[in-house]
Design a protein around this motif. Sequence first.
Motif, mmCIF file in Angstrom:
data_model
loop_
_atom_site.group_PDB
_atom_site.id
_atom_site.type_symbol
_atom_site.label_atom_id
_atom_site.label_comp_id
_atom_site.label_asym_id
_atom_site.label_seq_id
_atom_site.Cartn_x
_atom_site.Cartn_y
_atom_site.Cartn_z
ATOM 1 N N TYR A 12 0.849 -1.143 -0.104
ATOM 2 C CA TYR A 12 -0.169 0.034 -0.114
ATOM 3 C C TYR A 12 0.843 1.447 -0.047
ATOM 4 O O TYR A 12 0.525 2.277 -0.235
ATOM 5 N N ARG A 18 -9.879 -1.909 3.069
ATOM 6 C CA ARG A 18 -9.203 -0.624 3.399
ATOM 7 C C ARG A 18 -10.084 0.704 3.021
ATOM 8 O O ARG A 18 -10.907 0.647 2.314
ATOM 9 N N THR A 73 -9.892 6.229 0.638
ATOM 10 C CA THR A 73 -8.934 7.078 0.362
ATOM 11 C C THR A 73 -7.425 6.293 -0.028
ATOM 12 O O THR A 73 -6.620 6.609 -0.896
ATOM 13 N N VAL A 74 -7.343 5.178 0.790
ATOM 14 C CA VAL A 74 -6.011 4.418 0.820
ATOM 15 C C VAL A 74 -6.060 3.556 -0.673
ATOM 16 O O VAL A 74 -5.153 3.394 -1.269
#
Length: 220
Positions: free
Chosen positions: A121, A156, A159-160
């Motif tokens: 990520y 998640r 935004t991630v």
Amino acid sequence: MLKRNSSRREAFREKLEKASAVRAKVLDEVKFIRSWAQNPLRTGAVAPSGPELAARMASFLTPRPHSRVVELGPGTGVVTKAILERGFSSHQLSLIEYCPEFCELLTRRYPGLKVVQGDAYALGETLGRAGDTFSAAEGQRHSLDGIVSSLPLLTRPETVRKALLAEALELLKPGAPFIQFSYGLVAPVKPDSRSVSVFSSDWVWKNLPPARVWVYRKAH
């Protein structure tokens, strides 16, 4: 008599091979369940992707002499195997895996592949910290021919997810695919830009649970 004995030996050998394959599959699933139990948000699935789903993901890649592909969250290497069977050599594929146990398994299972333990990520940062484990080109913009992800995106925040997709598309060559599977009914990431196209495959019903492959491309 010799022919009969030879046939029996061959049948016995095939049974041993099948038994070994089943044992390996069960061990992989045990590792996956253990990883999921320890951190369900990072592992996402409770079992490795099936071979049909893995093959569908790899089908969106086009092997060429100098292709470079990065796989995110390979787990036990089911999709890795499909990518190699698609025609990519070990020096064309690099893996980023968060779980140290899976990294060790992948290194043993696929000698010669570049395996980096890190957070996919934070893709750019992980590639940068990899140093000479990755070629210099892999940390540059528009340098990759494909990114294949088995990350549990839906666990998640949005935004991630969007940040990961944006970072991945910056590393990909124009039109190169970011490939992601999902169990969800809608795209795991909704692009902010109209310049990003999204394609969805049919459902892979043989996978448990059934899943689809989502392919994102951007014309830079």
